[in-house]
Design a protein around this motif. Structure first.
Motif, short mmCIF file in Angstrom:
data_model
loop_
_atom_site.label_atom_id
_atom_site.label_comp_id
_atom_site.label_asym_id
_atom_site.label_seq_id
_atom_site.Cartn_x
_atom_site.Cartn_y
_atom_site.Cartn_z
N PRO A 6 0.82 -1.22 0.00
CA PRO A 6 0.00 0.00 0.00
C PRO A 6 0.85 1.27 0.00
O PRO A 6 0.52 2.25 -0.67
CB PRO A 6 -0.81 -0.13 1.31
CG PRO A 6 -0.80 -1.58 1.64
CD PRO A 6 0.52 -2.08 1.16
N ARG A 19 -9.49 -6.82 3.94
CA ARG A 19 -9.19 -5.62 3.13
C ARG A 19 -8.15 -5.95 2.06
O ARG A 19 -8.29 -5.54 0.90
CB ARG A 19 -8.67 -4.51 4.06
CG ARG A 19 -8.21 -3.26 3.31
CD ARG A 19 -7.60 -2.24 4.25
NE ARG A 19 -6.55 -2.81 5.08
CZ ARG A 19 -5.30 -3.02 4.64
NH1 ARG A 19 -4.98 -2.73 3.38
NH2 ARG A 19 -4.39 -3.54 5.44
N GLU A 24 -8.64 -5.69 -2.02
CA GLU A 24 -7.77 -4.86 -2.87
C GLU A 24 -7.20 -5.67 -4.03
O GLU A 24 -7.14 -5.17 -5.17
CB GLU A 24 -6.63 -4.29 -2.02
CG GLU A 24 -7.08 -3.19 -1.06
CD GLU A 24 -5.98 -2.76 -0.11
OE1 GLU A 24 -4.90 -3.42 -0.11
OE2 GLU A 24 -6.17 -1.79 0.63
#
Length: 415
Positions: A89, A169, A173
């Motif tokens: 990220p 999560r 993604e």
């Protein structure tokens, strides 16, 4: 170190790339196996090969610039090595906001090494990392392959620890990124989990198989990672020849798939193959039979034809003339008479030298890390005796062997 180390295939660049075998992935999660960057990149490149083949099958030949695809994979690997240990990220946020500046820094860090690779390598790497319109389709294929390889790793982690905070999560993604690439026909085929998916799963099994499996080593590299190392070193060696683009691409792909039959037979070491007269031929026949039985049903006929071309006589120089495969060609014949895309030339001799060099590096690097079992010592002695002074055309493999031998304890006096 000799001045001839300035050839495209040189110790410093190869050492940097091999270092990705020590870069751990998912190191902030519970790991049922050791995921390394080298394995991930090797898996990604094979997925990209399948995605690119699907694109050409669907949209026609010429849709993919194969040399751009091969080089793009290498450029992205080098970029990732320089930017290691940045969580995905954070990495993607940095690239979104400061991508050009970050890539300029990466290029600057790599300049001393990439400048030594002949044929405009550094200039093309700069274009790939800095120019948005350069290799657009190839970048897209590699990005999809990246997320598919990441998803393969993640699925293993998810089965082990679905309760970890934030894991849903991460799952979302990855799935979002794959949805963004669903226009690629290969992504659609893999999502069906049928033949194309099964072929890639077969290739992925080579991440589980370790090289020198009876011998402790640091780092303990996989067969799949080894295949990518051989492919990269074959590519670098061919940069010092007069090879046409197709010959460079074929050399890379031939090296990338040269150990594919080991997914079906497991690794059989050279000393075992050579222990009994005729055993190597028997093993090769069995490997070819296993390819026909296990791989051929999973891929289109023209894919299998190419995979057979890569694996059946993997260490023979060869070309295709009027539909017939010519083997046993000399380097000078490939360089002169058959150095044209219409002959599909493939430098098996260079693949062979790169394969043995990769084995030498695997042993030397482990011994340099203090793990010096008898099998590695014997392997280094045997390979050095066979390949010291080895040349293939203008490529001085013997010098690269000598440069890596200097890394041995005692400064290369062993063997």
């Amino acid at each position: 170190m000799s001045q001839e180390s300035s050839q495209s295939l040189n110790r410093e660049l190869v050492e940097l790339i091999f270092g990705s075998a020590s870069i751990r992935r998912w190191n902030d999660q519970i790991n049922p196996m050791e995921f390394t960057e080298l394995d991930k990149q090797a898996h990604k490149v094979i997925i990209a090969w399948a995605l690119a083949r699907c694109e050409e099958d669907q949209r026609g030949p010429g849709q993919v610039q194969w040399r751009m695809l091969v080089e793009g994979a290498l450029f992205e690997l080098l970029q990732r090595i320089i930017l290691t240990d940045i969580k995905p990220p954070v990495f993607h946020r940095m690239m979104a906001e400061n991508g050009p500046q970050l890539n300029q820094w990466v290029l600057q860090e790599l300049r001393p090494l990439t400048s030594r690779v002949r044929g405009g390598f550094r200039e093309r790497m700069e274009a790939y990392l800095l120019e948005p319109r350069y290799a657009v389709r190839e970048k897209r294929i590699l990005k999809a392959a990246h997320y598919l390889a990441t998803q393969w790793e993640f699925n293993i982690l998810y089965q082990l620890c679905p309760f970890i905070r934030g894991i849903e999560r991460i799952k979302g993604e990855i799935e979002d990124q794959l949805e963004d690439h669903i226009d690629l026909i290969g992504v659609q085929k893999i999502a069906l989990k049928r033949k194309t998916y099964e072929f890639l799963e077969l290739c992925a099994q080579l991440r589980f198989q370790k090289r020198w499996s009876q011998t402790p080593r640091i780092p303990a590299t996989s067969v799949l990672g080894h295949m990518l190392m051989v492919a990269i070193m074959t590519y670098l060696a061919l940069c010092d020849t007069q090879a046409c683009d197709q010959r460079i691409v074929n050399g890379f792909q031939g090296a990338l798939f040269h150990d594919l039959p080991e997914a079906l037979t497991r690794d059989i070491t050279s000393p075992v193959k050579n222990a009994v007269e005729g055993l190597a031929d028997t093993i090769k026949k069995f490997e070819n039979l296993q390819m026909e039985e296990k791989v051929q049903p999973l891929v289109p006929p023209h894919w299998y034809r190419d995979l057979s071309y890569f694996t059946a006589d993997e260490f023979e120089n060869r070309a295709v003339v009027e539909g017939r495969i010519l083997t046993g060609l000399s380097f000078s014949e490939l360089e002169g008479q058959y150095n044209d895309a219409r002959f599909q030339p493939l430098d098996g001799e260079i693949v062979c030298c790169a394969d043995k060099l990769a084995a030498f590096i695997e042993a030397v690097e482990s011994m340099g890390n203090g793990v010096v079992p008898r099998h590695l010592q014997e392997g280094v002695t045997r390979l050095w005796a066979e390949y010291q002074g080895c040349r293939v055309g203008p490529v001085n493999f013997g010098q690269v062997f000598a440069d890596f031998k200097e890394l041995l304890p005692g400064g290369g006096s062993h063997g």
